[in-house]
Design an enzyme around this catalytic site. Sequence first.
Site, PDB file in Angstrom:
ATOM      1  N   ASN A   1       0.865  -1.182   0.000  1.00 29.54           N
ATOM      2  CA  ASN A   1       0.000   0.000   0.000  1.00 29.54           C
ATOM      3  C   ASN A   1       0.902   1.233   0.000  1.00 29.54           C
ATOM      4  OD1 ASN A   1      -2.404  -1.471   0.099  1.00 29.54           O
ATOM      5  ND2 ASN A   1      -2.348  -1.597   2.333  1.00 29.54           N
TER       6      ASN A   1
ATOM      7  N   HIS B   1       6.379  -1.669   3.905  1.00 33.95           N
ATOM      8  CA  HIS B   1       6.120  -3.051   4.320  1.00 33.95           C
ATOM      9  C   HIS B   1       5.384  -3.771   3.216  1.00 33.95           C
ATOM     10  CE1 HIS B   1       3.013  -0.306   5.808  1.00 33.95           C
ATOM     11  NE2 HIS B   1       2.129  -1.275   5.566  1.00 33.95           N
TER      12      HIS B   1
ATOM     13  N   HIS C   1       2.809  -6.602   2.514  1.00 33.65           N
ATOM     14  CA  HIS C   1       1.826  -7.519   3.089  1.00 33.65           C
ATOM     15  C   HIS C   1       1.921  -8.831   2.306  1.00 33.65           C
ATOM     16  CE1 HIS C   1      -0.854  -4.505   5.256  1.00 33.65           C
ATOM     17  NE2 HIS C   1      -0.257  -3.692   4.397  1.00 33.65           N
TER      18      HIS C   1
END
Length: 114
Positions: free
Chosen positions: A87, A100, A102
């Site tokens: 994101n 990060h 996911h």
Amino acid sequence: MTDCLFCKIVAGEVPAEIVRESERAVAFRDINPQAPTHVLVVPRAHHPNAAALAAADPASLAEVVAEAHQVAVGDGVADGGYRIVFNTGREAGQTVFHVHAHVLGGRGLNWPPG
Ligand code: AMP
Ligand code: ZN
């Protein structure tokens, strides 16, 4: 970064369920899982998003992706299929501005995502 949640998890100052650690990356389970496998993979160094990491340290981005795959292998979802999501930006749902990946798997994943 002193005020970054994921920097604190990398430093061991905030507890997390660590799944894997490598030279440049750490993987831990998401505190609010959206799938049976929902793991976050972060570089140890602070970069705000995937594009910034790609520009500053492409080897670390490659390591994050390789570690994401190893997480999927470890959770037994690599063969069936899994999703890696970065994101990027508030309107895409990014809430923690330490890049990060996911890693999501273990259930049917709709396409396109919501
Ligand atoms: P994003 O919305 O893409 O920035 O993703 C941030 C993710 O971090 C969310 O899925 C949260 O559930 C997760 N999260 C927030 N705090 C923690 C924490 N302390 N440990 C593990 N995951 C967390
Ligand atoms: Zn950070």
